[in-house]
Design a protein around this motif. Structure first.
Motif, PDB file in Angstrom:
ATOM      1  N   GLU A 219      96.859  38.252 106.074  1.00 55.41           N
ATOM      2  CA  GLU A 219      97.901  38.077 105.051  1.00 55.41           C
ATOM      3  C   GLU A 219      97.285  37.634 103.722  1.00 55.41           C
ATOM      4  N   TYR A 220      96.281  36.794 103.794  1.00 50.04           N
ATOM      5  CA  TYR A 220      95.593  36.309 102.596  1.00 50.04           C
ATOM      6  C   TYR A 220      94.803  37.426 101.912  1.00 50.04           C
ATOM      7  N   LEU A 221      94.144  38.263 102.710  1.00 53.95           N
ATOM      8  CA  LEU A 221      93.256  39.287 102.156  1.00 53.95           C
ATOM      9  C   LEU A 221      93.983  40.548 101.681  1.00 53.95           C
ATOM     10  N   LYS A 222      95.061  40.895 102.354  1.00 50.04           N
ATOM     11  CA  LYS A 222      95.693  42.194 102.099  1.00 50.04           C
ATOM     12  C   LYS A 222      96.099  42.408 100.638  1.00 50.04           C
ATOM     13  N   PRO A 223      96.651  41.414  99.930  1.00 49.75           N
ATOM     14  CA  PRO A 223      97.003  41.668  98.522  1.00 49.75           C
ATOM     15  C   PRO A 223      95.788  41.806  97.599  1.00 49.75           C
ATOM     16  N   LYS A 224      94.623  41.359  98.065  1.00 51.71           N
ATOM     17  CA  LYS A 224      93.434  41.306  97.207  1.00 51.71           C
ATOM     18  C   LYS A 224      92.460  42.461  97.447  1.00 51.71           C
ATOM     19  N   TYR A 225      92.433  42.996  98.664  1.00 51.88           N
ATOM     20  CA  TYR A 225      91.425  43.983  99.043  1.00 51.88           C
ATOM     21  C   TYR A 225      92.058  45.090  99.888  1.00 51.88           C
ATOM     22  N   LYS A 226      91.344  46.202  99.982  1.00 48.56           N
ATOM     23  CA  LYS A 226      91.691  47.232 100.967  1.00 48.56           C
ATOM     24  C   LYS A 226      90.975  46.860 102.267  1.00 48.56           C
ATOM     25  N   LEU A 227      91.723  46.836 103.366  1.00 47.18           N
ATOM     26  CA  LEU A 227      91.189  46.384 104.645  1.00 47.18           C
ATOM     27  C   LEU A 227      91.002  47.564 105.591  1.00 47.18           C
ATOM     28  N   HIS A 228      89.936  47.497 106.400  1.00 49.81           N
ATOM     29  CA  HIS A 228      89.581  48.603 107.284  1.00 49.81           C
ATOM     30  C   HIS A 228      89.008  48.055 108.597  1.00 49.81           C
ATOM     31  N   ILE A 229      88.942  48.922 109.600  1.00 48.14           N
ATOM     32  CA  ILE A 229      88.325  48.599 110.891  1.00 48.14           C
ATOM     33  C   ILE A 229      87.153  49.549 111.137  1.00 48.14           C
ATOM     34  N   ILE A 230      86.032  48.992 111.632  1.00 46.73           N
ATOM     35  CA  ILE A 230      84.947  49.809 112.185  1.00 46.73           C
ATOM     36  C   ILE A 230      84.673  49.279 113.593  1.00 46.73           C
ATOM     37  N   THR A 231      84.872  50.119 114.601  1.00 47.73           N
ATOM     38  CA  THR A 231      84.753  49.665 115.978  1.00 47.73           C
ATOM     39  C   THR A 231      83.961  50.648 116.827  1.00 47.73           C
ATOM     40  N   ASN A 232      83.199  50.114 117.768  1.00 45.67           N
ATOM     41  CA  ASN A 232      82.515  50.950 118.753  1.00 45.67           C
ATOM     42  C   ASN A 232      83.402  51.256 119.951  1.00 45.67           C
ATOM     43  N   GLY A 233      84.590  50.688 119.957  1.00 43.42           N
ATOM     44  CA  GLY A 233      85.505  50.912 121.070  1.00 43.42           C
ATOM     45  C   GLY A 233      86.040  52.337 121.092  1.00 43.42           C
ATOM     46  N   PHE A 234      86.712  52.662 122.177  1.00 43.35           N
ATOM     47  CA  PHE A 234      87.222  54.008 122.376  1.00 43.35           C
ATOM     48  C   PHE A 234      88.540  54.179 121.622  1.00 43.35           C
ATOM     49  N   ALA A 235      88.707  55.330 120.980  1.00 42.60           N
ATOM     50  CA  ALA A 235      89.773  55.544 120.005  1.00 42.60           C
ATOM     51  C   ALA A 235      91.156  55.170 120.520  1.00 42.60           C
ATOM     52  N   GLU A 236      91.563  55.747 121.643  1.00 42.65           N
ATOM     53  CA  GLU A 236      92.925  55.532 122.132  1.00 42.65           C
ATOM     54  C   GLU A 236      93.170  54.064 122.462  1.00 42.65           C
ATOM     55  N   ILE A 237      92.189  53.436 123.105  1.00 34.19           N
ATOM     56  CA  ILE A 237      92.343  52.034 123.495  1.00 34.19           C
ATOM     57  C   ILE A 237      92.424  51.142 122.265  1.00 34.19           C
ATOM     58  N   GLN A 238      91.541  51.371 121.282  1.00 33.76           N
ATOM     59  CA  GLN A 238      91.532  50.525 120.091  1.00 33.76           C
ATOM     60  C   GLN A 238      92.826  50.692 119.293  1.00 33.76           C
ATOM     61  N   ASN A 239      93.326  51.911 119.199  1.00 36.53           N
ATOM     62  CA  ASN A 239      94.597  52.127 118.502  1.00 36.53           C
ATOM     63  C   ASN A 239      95.740  51.424 119.209  1.00 36.53           C
ATOM     64  N   ASN A 240      95.714  51.442 120.543  1.00 37.69           N
ATOM     65  CA  ASN A 240      96.746  50.741 121.301  1.00 37.69           C
ATOM     66  C   ASN A 240      96.669  49.231 121.079  1.00 37.69           C
ATOM     67  N   LYS A 241      95.454  48.708 121.009  1.00 43.42           N
ATOM     68  CA  LYS A 241      95.285  47.275 120.748  1.00 43.42           C
ATOM     69  C   LYS A 241      95.899  46.898 119.394  1.00 43.42           C
ATOM     70  N   LEU A 242      95.578  47.675 118.372  1.00 41.89           N
ATOM     71  CA  LEU A 242      96.089  47.393 117.024  1.00 41.89           C
ATOM     72  C   LEU A 242      97.610  47.479 116.981  1.00 41.89           C
ATOM     73  N   ASN A 243      98.162  48.495 117.645  1.00 39.82           N
ATOM     74  CA  ASN A 243      99.618  48.666 117.641  1.00 39.82           C
ATOM     75  C   ASN A 243     100.309  47.574 118.436  1.00 39.82           C
ATOM     76  N   ASN A 244      99.803  47.284 119.637  1.00 39.52           N
ATOM     77  CA  ASN A 244     100.448  46.298 120.492  1.00 39.52           C
ATOM     78  C   ASN A 244     100.348  44.884 119.928  1.00 39.52           C
ATOM     79  N   ALA A 245      99.260  44.613 119.210  1.00 37.46           N
ATOM     80  CA  ALA A 245      99.097  43.300 118.576  1.00 37.46           C
ATOM     81  C   ALA A 245      99.798  43.234 117.217  1.00 37.46           C
ATOM     82  N   ASN A 246     100.364  44.354 116.806  1.00 36.70           N
ATOM     83  CA  ASN A 246     101.137  44.439 115.554  1.00 36.70           C
ATOM     84  C   ASN A 246     100.303  44.071 114.328  1.00 36.70           C
TER      85      ASN A 246
END
Length: 231
Positions: free
Chosen positions: A118-145
């Motif tokens: 919440e602190y960073l979002k108004p100031k910067y563009k935020l991104h993810i770089i992960t070695n995890g598997f695509a479907e699982i990582q997307n599910n994690k992000l969605n389920n954790a909101n």
């Protein structure tokens, strides 16, 4: 060792062990599948073996020594062997699939995750770089909101290589339309996240939750909210 805040435009985060509480969620997934499939083992004792084994297998996976299938099978096989638990290969593969299915259903985040995003979002563009598997990582992000905080998500499957390979960092830059001189990486793995980013021309901050001894030249934090002193 200061970061020029006005220079940074894009902040790249690792996901597991940095924002998403992998150990807690993993333990809950194992509790679920052991109970569901009547694996009569003490989960805490099992995890005491599995956690370091899993880290070792991920190191081999990052360095292209083993495949995804070998990772998923081997870490369970080795942990069961250490506990002298008799189980056939077919059942190990089944439990591996069950673990991958249940893991992203749990959504505990590390302390301070929402507040720092919440602190960073108004100031910067935020991104993810992960070695995890695509479907699982997307599910994690969605389920954790928390998916709404990130403009791009780069995973090793789409990049064709894993951190610390500089090609995944370049892929993330291209996807984000960002410049390496204006980018910073936040992650928990000294080799994959920090050295990988630094060698790729990024700035980097180690999320060193466990207070490991690292090179004094490495910028580090022990709690996510400490990022405020850098960003």
């Amino acid at each position: 060792m200061e970061i020029v805040k006005t220079k940074i435009t894009d902040v790249f985060f690792d996901l597991d062990h940095t924002l998403w509480d992998f150990e807690k969620n993993s333990a809950l997934a194992f509790e679920t599948i052991f109970k569901k499939h009547q694996i009569n083992l003490n989960v805490e004792e099992f995890l005491s073996h599995y956690v370091p084994i899993n880290l070792r297998y991920w190191e081999m996976y990052r360095s292209e020594q083993i495949t995804q299938t070998q990772l998923r099978y081997g870490r369970l096989k080795d942990a069961f062997d250490l506990m002298s638990f008799e189980i056939d290969d077919e059942r190990i593969l089944f439990l591996s699939d069950q673990y991958v299915y249940y893991l992203p259903k749990y959504n505990h985040l590390l302390e301070g995750t929402i507040e720092i995003l919440e602190y960073l979002k108004p100031k910067y563009k935020l991104h993810i770089i992960t070695n995890g598997f695509a479907e699982i990582q997307n599910n994690k992000l969605n389920n954790a909101n928390i998916n709404q905080y990130f403009q791009t998500i780069t995973n090793s499957e789409m990049a064709g290589v894993k951190k610390p390979n500089p090609l995944i960092f370049q892929h993330a830059l291209d996807l984000a339309q960002a410049q390496k001189g204006n980018s910073i990486m936040i992650g928990d793995c000294i080799e994959a996240d920090i050295y990988g980013a630094l060698r790729s021309g990024f700035d980097a901050v180690l999320f060193n939750e466990n207070h490991l001894i690292v090179d004094e030249n490495i910028k580090q934090i022990h709690h996510l909210l400490e990022l405020k002193k850098y960003l």
